[in-house]
Motif scaffolding. Structure first.
Motif, short mmCIF file in Angstrom:
data_model
loop_
_atom_site.label_atom_id
_atom_site.label_comp_id
_atom_site.label_asym_id
_atom_site.label_seq_id
_atom_site.Cartn_x
_atom_site.Cartn_y
_atom_site.Cartn_z
N UNK A 1 7.88 7.20 -4.58
CA UNK A 1 7.15 8.46 -4.67
C UNK A 1 7.88 9.46 -5.58
N UNK A 2 9.18 9.53 -5.43
CA UNK A 2 9.96 10.47 -6.25
C UNK A 2 9.87 10.10 -7.73
N UNK A 3 10.01 8.81 -8.00
CA UNK A 3 9.93 8.34 -9.40
C UNK A 3 8.54 8.61 -9.96
N UNK A 4 7.51 8.33 -9.17
CA UNK A 4 6.13 8.55 -9.63
C UNK A 4 5.84 10.04 -9.84
N UNK B 1 1.40 10.45 -5.43
CA UNK B 1 2.44 11.43 -5.75
C UNK B 1 2.38 11.83 -7.21
N UNK B 2 2.21 10.84 -8.08
CA UNK B 2 2.13 11.13 -9.51
C UNK B 2 0.88 11.92 -9.86
N UNK C 1 0.83 -1.20 0.00
CA UNK C 1 0.00 0.00 0.00
C UNK C 1 0.87 1.25 0.00
N UNK C 2 1.89 1.25 0.84
CA UNK C 2 2.76 2.43 0.92
C UNK C 2 3.49 2.66 -0.39
N UNK C 3 3.96 1.58 -1.00
CA UNK C 3 4.70 1.73 -2.26
C UNK C 3 3.77 2.09 -3.42
N UNK C 4 2.69 1.33 -3.57
CA UNK C 4 1.81 1.53 -4.72
C UNK C 4 0.96 2.80 -4.61
N UNK C 5 0.29 2.95 -3.47
CA UNK C 5 -0.65 4.07 -3.34
C UNK C 5 0.07 5.41 -3.17
#
Length: 292
Positions: free
Chosen positions: A273-276, A155-156, A146-150
């Motif tokens: 988050x940064x990448x997104x 962020x994107x 959840x933290x990674x995907x959402x």
């Protein structure tokens, strides 16, 4: 034997700690359904009462338990369960043992108290078999995904859409779909591995995932549509709090390190988050999307 005022106050504090522990363990024993666990905790509670009586012989006073402390541990028990509460209580007991040794020269019973405290810890560790801790792996899977995907998705979307309501709507749809997908995948994986209760495992994964989604989306629902920067910053704070909270729970309940897994989960989540965020900005620019 005559004691200094400082020594007398120390003994009163220890007496109060022991009588507080007695009431706490008595409460936990009443709540514990496992007969073997209940028996051990009851015996420990009685030992704590004996310790309080030992201190009373020297203080010549009667003290009341720390009611706020008992209420606090009851709250922890309701929220975090039996294991976490016991482990945290034992950490307090450990600090008490160190303090007891300061009176070893003037209190002949101190060695007996220390010996029993150490035995308490061993017995408690042996009886800690809480069901929810059998599904820690499932909870880690749900929270981490959840933290990674959402967070990556939010962020994107935040800087691509620049509108809290649109971000919230997209994140909710994505989050619910991902929750169902994660729960189903976990069920199939656990069943294939021969887990004794794959359905419950999938529930822990799905529930953890959904709770994380709700908390992460909340700032975008509560703040005005144009305050997307504030919503994003608030979400970052929630992410850090969730990671810290979960890893602290695991560190206490399973006596594991806190710092390393906390930093690992934090770095992974923020990297995604940064990448997104970069992808969201580029997508908005290249596709010419304007939701304003």
């Amino acid at each position: 034997m005559t004691y200094t005022e400082e020594q007398h106050q120390l003994m009163l504090n220890y007496q109060q700690t022991e009588i507080t522990a007695y009431h706490l363990y008595t409460y936990l024993a009443k709540k514990e359904k496992n007969p073997a666990n209940k028996k051990i905790i009851t015996r420990i509670a009685n030992d704590e009462l004996k310790h309080a009586e030992i201190w009373k012989k020297y203080t010549k006073e009667t003290v009341d338990p720390k009611k706020l402390s008992i209420l606090w541990f009851k709250f922890l028990y309701l929220i975090f369960g039996f294991t976490f509460t016991i482990r945290l209580s034992e950490k307090n007991e450990d600090s008490g043992i160190v303090m007891y040794e300061k009176l070893a020269d003037v209190i002949p019973d101190i060695s007996k108290i220390i010996e029993e405290e150490e035995r308490h810890e061993e017995e408690l560790i042996n009886l800690l078999d809480e069901e929810r801790l059998q599904y820690v792996g499932s909870m880690v899977l749900g929270l981490n995904d959840a933290l990674v995907e959402i967070t990556g998705t939010i962020a994107g979307l935040t800087f691509a859409m620049a509108n809290n309501r649109l971000v919230a709507m997209s994140a909710i749809v994505t989050g619910i779909a991902a929750t169902l997908s994660m729960a189903a995948s976990n069920y199939l994986a656990e069943k294939a591995d021969g887990h004794h209760n794959p359905f419950k495992s999938s529930l822990f994964t799905g529930a953890t995932y959904l709770i994380a989604v709700i908390l992460l989306v909340l700032p975008y629902l509560l703040l005005p549509p144009d305050m997307y920067i504030a919503a994003f910053v608030t979400m970052l704070v929630i992410v850090i709090a969730l990671i810290a909270f979960f890893n602290y729970y695991i560190a206490i309940a399973k006596e594991q390190s806190f710092k390393k897994p906390f930093l690992q989960m934090l770095i992974i989540s923020f990297s995604v988050m940064i990448i997104s965020y970069i992808i969201g900005i580029l997508a908005k620019k290249w596709l010419g999307v304007d939701v304003g």
